[in-house]
Design an enzyme around this catalytic site. Structure first.
Site, PDB file in Angstrom:
ATOM      1  N   LYS A 130      31.485  31.676  40.589  1.00 33.55           N
ATOM      2  CA  LYS A 130      31.756  32.428  41.813  1.00 33.55           C
ATOM      3  C   LYS A 130      31.392  31.592  43.035  1.00 33.55           C
ATOM      4  CE  LYS A 130      30.739  37.067  39.991  1.00 33.55           C
ATOM      5  NZ  LYS A 130      32.053  37.688  40.242  1.00 33.55           N
TER       6      LYS A 130
ATOM      7  N   ARG B  51      34.192  42.879  30.514  1.00 37.16           N
ATOM      8  CA  ARG B  51      35.083  43.506  29.535  1.00 37.16           C
ATOM      9  C   ARG B  51      34.884  42.914  28.137  1.00 37.16           C
ATOM     10  NH1 ARG B  51      40.193  41.965  33.110  1.00 37.16           N
ATOM     11  NH2 ARG B  51      38.537  42.018  34.668  1.00 37.16           N
TER      12      ARG B  51
ATOM     13  N   GLU C 279      33.762  38.674  32.402  1.00 35.79           N
ATOM     14  CA  GLU C 279      32.867  38.721  31.243  1.00 35.79           C
ATOM     15  C   GLU C 279      32.501  40.144  30.833  1.00 35.79           C
ATOM     16  OE1 GLU C 279      31.848  38.537  34.254  1.00 35.79           O
ATOM     17  OE2 GLU C 279      30.223  39.997  34.267  1.00 35.79           O
TER      18      GLU C 279
HETATM   19  N1  BES Z   1      30.735  41.662  38.134  1.00 34.51           N
HETATM   20  C1  BES Z   1      32.018  41.309  38.599  1.00 34.51           C
HETATM   21  C2  BES Z   1      32.693  42.403  39.415  1.00 34.51           C
HETATM   22  C3  BES Z   1      32.059  42.773  40.738  1.00 34.51           C
HETATM   23  C4  BES Z   1      32.569  42.271  41.925  1.00 34.51           C
HETATM   24  C5  BES Z   1      31.026  43.685  40.796  1.00 34.51           C
HETATM   25  C6  BES Z   1      32.019  42.656  43.137  1.00 34.51           C
HETATM   26  C7  BES Z   1      30.470  44.048  41.998  1.00 34.51           C
HETATM   27  C8  BES Z   1      30.960  43.550  43.179  1.00 34.51           C
HETATM   28  C9  BES Z   1      32.931  40.990  37.412  1.00 34.51           C
HETATM   29  O1  BES Z   1      32.306  40.439  36.306  1.00 34.51           O
HETATM   30  C10 BES Z   1      33.949  40.012  37.880  1.00 34.51           C
HETATM   31  O2  BES Z   1      33.550  38.937  38.236  1.00 34.51           O
HETATM   32  N2  BES Z   1      35.217  40.393  37.875  1.00 34.51           N
HETATM   33  C11 BES Z   1      36.264  39.537  38.286  1.00 34.51           C
HETATM   34  C12 BES Z   1      37.401  39.678  37.330  1.00 34.51           C
HETATM   35  C13 BES Z   1      38.500  38.671  37.502  1.00 34.51           C
HETATM   36  C14 BES Z   1      37.982  37.273  37.200  1.00 34.51           C
HETATM   37  C15 BES Z   1      39.631  39.026  36.597  1.00 34.51           C
HETATM   38  C16 BES Z   1      36.682  39.950  39.704  1.00 34.51           C
HETATM   39  O3  BES Z   1      36.678  41.145  40.002  1.00 34.51           O
HETATM   40  O4  BES Z   1      36.948  39.069  40.504  1.00 34.51           O
HETATM   41 ZN    ZN Z   2      30.334  40.863  36.064  1.00 37.67          ZN
HETATM   42 MN    MN Z   3      32.148  38.344  36.442  1.00 38.53          MN
END
Ligand code: BES
Ligand code: ZN
Ligand code: MN
Length: 505
Positions: A285, A359, A357
């Site tokens: 990230k 899911r 991750e």
């Molecule tokens: N934990 C994150 C989602 C999240 C984002 C929670 C903002 C709280 C605030 C999750 O694991 C994630 O990174 N999801 C990705 C999925 C994508 C790579 C398909 C996302 O939402 O960008």
């Molecule tokens: Zn996450």
């Molecule tokens: Mn994530």
């Protein structure tokens, strides 16, 4: 914090502050009279409108008994749950900010409130206790105060409210007592969840999360079992193992099992995402806001808080909690984009992005829930997608369900607890987006409809379960800075689920 209930008049209770709640209607009729009775010039309250949670601080001449600080407290119209909860919350916030130890709350209008809101005194008292505890919450356990001159000087001042006195309850005293007991349980369990969410990765590993569940189990007298890496591998939980692959810390799989005494109507499995820190893994990230990913175990925190509350309330529902826990880290051994993994179900997954991750670990937990328990109702809660935050903001969670009755019940509980959920689709058109050329399914669905494709992915692992709901709490679980203060973890979902389960009792 202690909550006591007394029939005694609030004006004579020994306290640091006395709250006088008014709804907007009674304000006009009553406020002047009440203030004059306390020796306060009525014009002092001129600007007070009585909107829910509004607070005006006044002082009465020392009279020898009772509090000298008076808080006029707005109940709004005094009709909705939020009106009462907000009032109590705002009073608690003020009391903590002012370092007040004992807070009295005048409940002498309970009969009126009850008529006006069509809610029992017991129910209203529960809202007040719950709201007050929620508002008094501070996350300060990692502060030593060594550098804070003010705090050092005021070492004698109470850090948090020691006692809330619900006063003037008259003939309603026994009901108010009952309500404040149940409201306290919910408030305390929700605050416990908030602590877990606020604890950073350095202080909360997958094993620590398991320990927190064990402690909840002790308080609520329910069973907690923790699987270690070896057992997780034996069970073939390939999703959880894959996400943990890059980590220095072992994963855990936590099972909470509350069996009510006597008969129960329904069995419910609650699955909570327990990613103790989500760096994104190799699909790392951006630095901005990455610290907030300590909250990626909010689903797990909600499950632990809910089950502790349900157990302590003694609700006649069987509730099983299932938490796959790990952090998501990049390293030489980490899962790589393009890798194909085999989940516990046997379904193979093409890992398009290691940041998707949640899911992967939930897939195994859903499989395990169905296989081992086949519950009447299956609900998972997860901070699953940024896309859900884009869709609904921090004000509501996304709700996905294959059963209209369950979706309606969740929606209603959301309206009544203020922890709102909004339904989104599970239409088969979206399946197209998570097809893979090399495996059974892909863990990424591209840019559009990200919250839906995540839900569609999870749906593949419920093995035909007929009553499932997925709640994406990525928005409301954690609030970043508001007005200079960072409220952090909200404990979202505890109130929602306890209300849902109460409704089935
Ligand atoms: N934990 C994150 C989602 C999240 C984002 C929670 C903002 C709280 C605030 C999750 O694991 C994630 O990174 N999801 C990705 C999925 C994508 C790579 C398909 C996302 O939402 O960008
Ligand atoms: Zn996450
Ligand atoms: Mn994530």
């Amino acid at each position: 914090m202690k909550i006591t209930v007394t029939a005694k008049d609030g004006t004579s209770v020994k306290a640091d502050i006395l709250a006088l709640p008014f709804n907007t209607k009674d304000l006009k009729k009553e406020a002047a009279k009440v203030l004059q009775g306390l020796g306060i010039n009525a014009s002092a309250a001129e600007d007070f409108k009585g909107s829910a949670g509004e607070l005006a601080l006044l002082y009465r001449p020392a009279s020898g008994k009772g509090a000298s600080r008076i808080a006029l407290l707005g109940l709004g119209e005094g009709k909705t749950n939020d009106d009462y909860r907000k009032a109590a919350e705002s009073l608690a916030r003020k009391a903590v900010d002012m370092h007040l130890g004992v807070v009295a709350f005048d409940c002498s209008e309970m009969t009126q409130w009850s008529k006006h809101s069509k809610r029992s005194p017991e129910y209203l008292a529960a809202l007040l206790a719950e709201g007050f505890l929620y508002g008094a919450y501070r996350f300060d356990r990692l502060k030593s105060d060594k550098l804070d001159k003010e705090k050092k000087k005021g070492a004698d001042k109470p850090k948090t409210v020691a006692e809330l006195v619900l006063a003037g309850c008259g003939e309603h005293t026994p009901e108010v007592e009952k309500g404040s007991d149940s409201g306290s349980i919910i408030g305390l369990c929700q605050n416990m969840s908030r602590d877990l969410v606020n604890l950073p990765g350095s202080h909360l590993s997958a094993e620590d999360l398991a320990e927190a569940a064990r402690e909840a189990g002790k308080r609520g007298c329910f069973d907690v079992t923790v699987f270690d890496r070896k057992r997780i591998a034996e069970l073939g939980m390939g999703g959880l193992l894959a996400v943990n692959q890059g980590s220095e810390q072992p994963p855990t799989f936590i099972i909470l099992d509350y069996q009510p005494k006597g008969k129960h109507k329904k069995s419910v499995a609650l699955v909570g995402k327990g990613v103790t820190f989500d760096s994104g893994g190799i699909s790392i990230k951006p630095a901005q806001g990455m610290d907030e990913m300590k909250s990626d175990m909010s689903g797990a925190a909600c499950v632990i808080g809910t089950i502790e509350a349900v157990a302590r309330l003694g609700l006649p529902v069987r509730v099983i909690g299932l938490i796959p826990a790990t952090d998501n880290m990049p390293s030489g051994s980490a899962l790589k984009p393009g890798d194909v993994i085999t989940t516990m179900s046997g379904i193979t997954v093409d890992v398009g992005n290691t940041d998707a991750e949640g899911r992967l670990i939930l897939a195994d937990a859903l499989t395990y829930a169905k296989k081992e328990y086949d519950p009447d109702v299956l609900i998972d809660l997860a901070t699953l997608t940024g896309a859900c935050v884009v869709a609904l903001g921090h004000q509501a969670a996304g709700l996905f369900s294959n059963e209209d009755g369950l979706a309606d019940d969740l929606f209603r509980s959301g309206q009544s607890t203020g922890e709102k959920v909004w339904r989104m689709p599970l239409w088969e058109e979206y399946d197209e987006l998570i097809k893979s050329d090399v495996a059974d399914v892909s863990n990424t669905g591209g840019r559009w409809g990200g919250a839906v494709t995540a839900a569609k992915f999870l749906e593949k692992f419920i093995d035909g379960h007929k009553c499932w709901a997925h709640v994406d709490i990525a928005g409301p679980a954690f609030l970043a800075k508001v007005g200079g203060k960072a409220p952090g973890g909200t404990g979202f979902g505890v109130r929602l689920l306890v209300d849902l389960l109460k409704g089935w009792s």
